[in-house]
Scaffold this active site. Structure first.
Site, short mmCIF file in Angstrom:
data_model
loop_
_atom_site.label_atom_id
_atom_site.label_comp_id
_atom_site.label_asym_id
_atom_site.label_seq_id
_atom_site.Cartn_x
_atom_site.Cartn_y
_atom_site.Cartn_z
N HIS A 281 16.27 0.32 -5.94
CA HIS A 281 17.12 -0.80 -6.40
C HIS A 281 18.57 -0.37 -6.62
O HIS A 281 19.44 -1.21 -6.79
CB HIS A 281 16.58 -1.39 -7.71
CG HIS A 281 15.24 -2.05 -7.57
ND1 HIS A 281 15.01 -3.07 -6.67
CD2 HIS A 281 14.06 -1.83 -8.21
CE1 HIS A 281 13.73 -3.45 -6.76
NE2 HIS A 281 13.13 -2.71 -7.68
N ASP A 317 7.06 -0.37 -1.72
CA ASP A 317 7.09 -0.78 -3.13
C ASP A 317 6.98 -2.31 -3.16
O ASP A 317 7.48 -2.98 -2.26
CB ASP A 317 8.42 -0.33 -3.75
CG ASP A 317 8.50 -0.60 -5.25
OD1 ASP A 317 8.37 0.36 -6.03
OD2 ASP A 317 8.72 -1.78 -5.64
N ASP A 408 3.26 -0.06 -6.76
CA ASP A 408 3.12 -1.24 -7.60
C ASP A 408 2.59 -2.45 -6.85
O ASP A 408 2.41 -3.51 -7.43
CB ASP A 408 4.43 -1.57 -8.36
CG ASP A 408 5.66 -1.44 -7.52
OD1 ASP A 408 5.54 -1.28 -6.28
OD2 ASP A 408 6.77 -1.51 -8.08
N1 Q9C Z 1 13.64 -10.29 -16.01
C1 Q9C Z 1 10.64 -0.59 -9.52
O1 Q9C Z 1 9.49 -0.87 -9.25
N2 Q9C Z 1 12.03 -6.42 -13.60
N3 Q9C Z 1 11.40 -1.37 -10.26
C2 Q9C Z 1 13.15 -7.13 -14.16
C3 Q9C Z 1 14.02 -9.14 -15.24
C4 Q9C Z 1 12.43 -5.18 -13.01
C5 Q9C Z 1 10.88 -2.59 -10.79
C6 Q9C Z 1 12.79 -8.49 -14.63
C7 Q9C Z 1 11.36 -4.58 -12.15
C8 Q9C Z 1 11.90 -3.32 -11.53
C9 Q9C Z 1 11.25 0.70 -9.04
ZN ZN Z 2 8.71 -1.77 -7.61
#
Ligand code: Q9C
Ligand code: ZN
Length: 557
Positions: A281, A317, A408
């Site tokens: 990200h 992912d 995930d």
């Molecule tokens: N309301 C990885 O799997 N969620 N990152 C944010 C905001 C973030 C996941 C929700 C999920 C990030 C590397």
């Molecule tokens: Zn992820």
């Protein structure tokens, strides 16, 4: 983008209290509670650990939960009309060690992943402690061999210092991106006799500023570096850093860079970088989604510098790798392919529609496979590999394939809500072995259910070592929406990859032969889904109330 240092959310008193608690610190790896043991990763490293005799008190999950109770008392402005009885009920909760989800006191199996409340993943901790020098099997392993020098071998990159990156203070809920993720994977590899054992150990070094700036802006690099001076910083509400995070992030990127060049030069056959924080990200100038530096991007550039003409990145992912896409959007030497839950932009981070195909001169060098719903399993993933990814990847003919391997999308993951099994991951890895001459670099991204990520990563390493997965990949039947997605992808990519035409035509026929869903049938289908839900994210009614009351609690979802 600058990190906000100190606290972001309100509640400064509680924050101060818990910060004190933490700054009285101790040696750092272990103040984080988990004395994980394990049911299922065997007690392989059962040598009585010196850690068990430390005299300082660890905060246990229980204590953290108690701490959280205090928190509740300070936290009542928002829910002033109905806090009294309900808050008491809420405070009687525990967080699952395996998946971090909250549960009420009256159940002893996690409502979310089924894990037993008493589960302790790694009591016989195999990694990290300040006196680990002579007891750590990985360090010993390093002495016995020249790391990564077996040209036939699989190299595993891991470094204890990446365990020092963690959210110093628990907010509402334990952060899913936690050090135990790496501990669990390492313990599972060890229990399977793979590492230490069949794989060689690959050392990590902090990446240089110069290398980092080939991917990230000066500003970004400096804002990550600046977190070294603070106990706790946040880039976004869920992207944290502590004093060790900048180091961990540079080790992660350095490890990925070195492994990529080692594979290119033939010093290793293939490799798996067990790294955190994750990277996909992280864009040119921002940290987000638990990611600080973009490890896969750094590795791809390193491979190009080591002589690769073309690099393929497969990102499985469950989230779209918006950062990696941005970094290579206009680059024809790097083909970025991502499979992710998208739900028409409603699933985090919202980017990665099938129509995003790369910019200006590099159209077709970005391939997005955006699932329309959760629950996607092996059949859809393998179907997409067979009918879109492998044809494009073969045509592209990369010199190195990098897998941005989040786990995930695995069955049981608390964030992904998908259904990929270890065998599914093994099959995907196996299929990628046939492109780019077996030069495969696997880089860990997300994945938050410790059991799921351990078994998945272990299945992948077995394939890296040459094992052939058992499941059958003939006659894969996609789900209806899976087929629809793959068709949309092919339609978007056809003009850049004309050899996809016969596949597109074949699948279009398959689609046309499906009986159309009748309107009323669709309604009942939808109703049933709302009421029962797929088993992997069945919400108990209490759980539902809980989530309603603690919306912040699932900020990661
Ligand atoms: N309301 C990885 O799997 N969620 N990152 C944010 C905001 C973030 C996941 C929700 C999920 C990030 C590397
Ligand atoms: Zn992820």
């Amino acid at each position: 983008m600058a990190a906000s240092n100190g606290r972001v959310d309100g509640n400064s008193e509680v924050a101060a209290a818990s910060l004190n608690l933490i700054s009285e610190e101790k040696s750092e790896v272990e103040e984080e509670e988990a004395t994980l043991v394990n049911g299922d990763f065997e007690a392989r490293n059962a040598a009585p650990s010196q850690r068990l005799s430390r005299q300082h008190t660890r905060s246990t999950i229980q204590e953290l939960a108690t701490m959280d109770e205090e928190y509740d008392d300070y936290n009542d402005e928002e829910d002033s009309d109905w806090e009294e009885p309900i808050m008491r009920m809420i405070s009687e909760k525990w967080f699952c060690v395996n998946c971090t989800m909250g549960n009420f006191d009256d159940v002893c199996y996690c409502d979310s992943c089924g894990e037993h409340r008493e589960y302790k993943v790694l009591t016989h901790d195999c990694s990290a402690s300040d006196s680990a020098e002579d007891t750590n099997p990985f360090k010993l392993d390093l002495k016995g061999r020249s790391p990564g020098m077996d040209p036939e071998g699989t190299a595993i990159g891991f470094d204890e210092r990446m365990l020092l990156h963690f959210e110093v203070e628990m907010k509402f809920h334990p952060h899913p991106e936690r050090p135990d993720r790496l501990r669990a994977i390492v313990a599972s590899l060890s229990a399977a006799g793979l590492f230490p054992g069949k794989c060689s150990s690959f050392p990590a070094r902090e990446i240089t500023m110069e290398e980092l700036q080939r991917v990230h802006s000066m500003d970004h690099v400096q804002s990550v570096e600046s977190t070294r001076h603070f106990l706790l910083s946040y880039f976004t509400s869920d992207t944290y850093a502590n004093r060790h995070s900048a180091c961990a992030a540079r080790l992660a990127a350095g490890l990925c860079s070195d492994l990529a060049s080692a594979i290119m030069s033939g010093r290793a056959r293939n490799g798996f970088a067990l790294v955190r924080p994750p990277g996909h990200h992280a864009g040119v100038k921002e940290a987000m989604g638990f990611c600080l530096h973009n490890n896969a991007a750094v590795a791809a550039l390193s491979a190009l510098a080591a002589g690769a003409k073309k690099v393929l990145i497969i990102d499985w992912d469950v989230h779209h790798g918006n950062g990696t896409q941005e970094i290579f959007e206009a680059n024809k030497s790097v083909l970025y392919v991502s499979l992710h839950r998208h739900e028409n932009g409603r699933f985090y981070p919202g980017t990665g529609a099938a129509e995003d195909v790369g910019s200006v001169d590099a159209k077709g060098y970005c391939v997005n496979i955006p699932w329309k719903n959760g629950g996607v399993g092996d059949n859809d993933y393998i179907f997409a590999f067979q009918h879109a990814i492998l044809p494009i990847a073969s045509e592209f003919a990369a010199d190195l394939t990098i897998i941005s391997a989040g786990f995930d999308a695995a069955r049981g993951d608390p964030l992904g809500g998908c259904d990929v099994t270890p065998d599914g991951y093994a099959q995907m890895t196996h299929m990628l072995n046939s492109v780019s001459k077996g030069r495969l670099l696997v880089i860990l991204e997300g994945g938050y259910n410790l059991r799921s990520i351990s078994s998945s990563a272990t299945a992948v390493v077995k394939v890296l070592l040459g094992e052939v997965p058992t499941g059958k990949i003939r006659d894969i039947q996609p789900s209806r929406t899976g087929l629809q997605t793959v068709l949309e992808v092919l339609a978007a990519q056809l003009e850049f990859w004309p050899m996809l035409m016969p596949i597109f035509k074949k699948l279009k026929l398959q689609w046309d032969s499906l009986s159309p869903i009748k309107i009323d049938e669709r309604k009942t289908k939808k109703k049933r889904r709302l009421r029962l839900g797929p088993i992997w994210w069945k919400w108990g009614s209490k759980r539902f109330a809980y989530e309603q009351l603690y919306p912040g609690n699932r900020s990661w979802v």
